[in-house]
Design a protein around this motif. Sequence first.
Motif, PDB file in Angstrom:
ATOM      1  N   TYR A 165       0.869  -1.206  -0.173  1.00 34.38           N
ATOM      2  CA  TYR A 165      -0.025   0.175   0.043  1.00 34.38           C
ATOM      3  C   TYR A 165       1.057   1.327  -0.088  1.00 34.38           C
ATOM      4  N   LEU A 166       0.592   2.244  -0.905  1.00 32.85           N
ATOM      5  CA  LEU A 166       1.421   3.187  -1.078  1.00 32.85           C
ATOM      6  C   LEU A 166       0.915   4.524  -0.662  1.00 32.85           C
ATOM      7  N   GLY A 167       1.637   5.589  -0.079  1.00 32.38           N
ATOM      8  CA  GLY A 167       1.165   6.682   0.584  1.00 32.38           C
ATOM      9  C   GLY A 167       2.167   7.958   0.275  1.00 32.38           C
ATOM     10  N   THR A 168       1.902   9.164  -0.486  1.00 32.42           N
ATOM     11  CA  THR A 168       2.741  10.270  -0.626  1.00 32.42           C
ATOM     12  C   THR A 168       2.377  11.149   0.345  1.00 32.42           C
ATOM     13  N   GLY A 169       3.326  11.698   1.197  1.00 32.23           N
ATOM     14  CA  GLY A 169       3.139  12.894   2.061  1.00 32.23           C
ATOM     15  C   GLY A 169       3.845  14.202   1.869  1.00 32.23           C
ATOM     16  N   ARG A 170       3.319  15.241   1.993  1.00 32.62           N
ATOM     17  CA  ARG A 170       4.358  16.399   1.905  1.00 32.62           C
ATOM     18  C   ARG A 170       3.998  17.549   2.834  1.00 32.62           C
ATOM     19  N   ARG A 171       4.941  18.039   3.437  1.00 32.06           N
ATOM     20  CA  ARG A 171       4.998  19.035   4.668  1.00 32.06           C
ATOM     21  C   ARG A 171       6.064  19.820   4.508  1.00 32.06           C
ATOM     22  N   LYS A 172       6.009  21.171   4.496  1.00 28.89           N
ATOM     23  CA  LYS A 172       6.808  22.330   4.279  1.00 28.89           C
ATOM     24  C   LYS A 172       7.701  22.164   3.114  1.00 28.89           C
TER      25      LYS A 172
END
Length: 137
Positions: A6-13
């Motif tokens: 299961y894949l997930g992409t996260g972004r912050r700043k």
Amino acid sequence: MEKKIYLGTGRRKSSVAQVKMTSGSGKITVNGRDVREFFPYETNVMDLMQPLVATNNEKTFDIDVKVNGGGFTGQTGAIRLGITRALLEYDKVNEKSENSYRSILKKAGFITRDSRIKERKKPGLKAARRAPQFSKR
């Protein structure tokens, strides 16, 4: 039986995290290193574990993360969002009608991407909003 990923992409700043989640024993690796070795502070580790704790999956999945850009806080936030999105993908595939992960994660505020980024410097100012010191004479 092959392991489902299961894949997930996260972004912050300015950080971006690519999360791969497989069923396992709860081992988390960040850029090929153990999570506690990669992050110097325990609060960072606790922060990125929050979605797993909220859904009672601390020992259910092995998580492999590739993260780059930003500092520790931004990377932690990016990983947390990536884990949340991977959990939502898992929940979509294995539908359990009673109490989905989405409602739990939404209530805790993990689904929303934190859009705050550094404001650009403006001409005539020392920083984004910091003006030079005013002198009357």
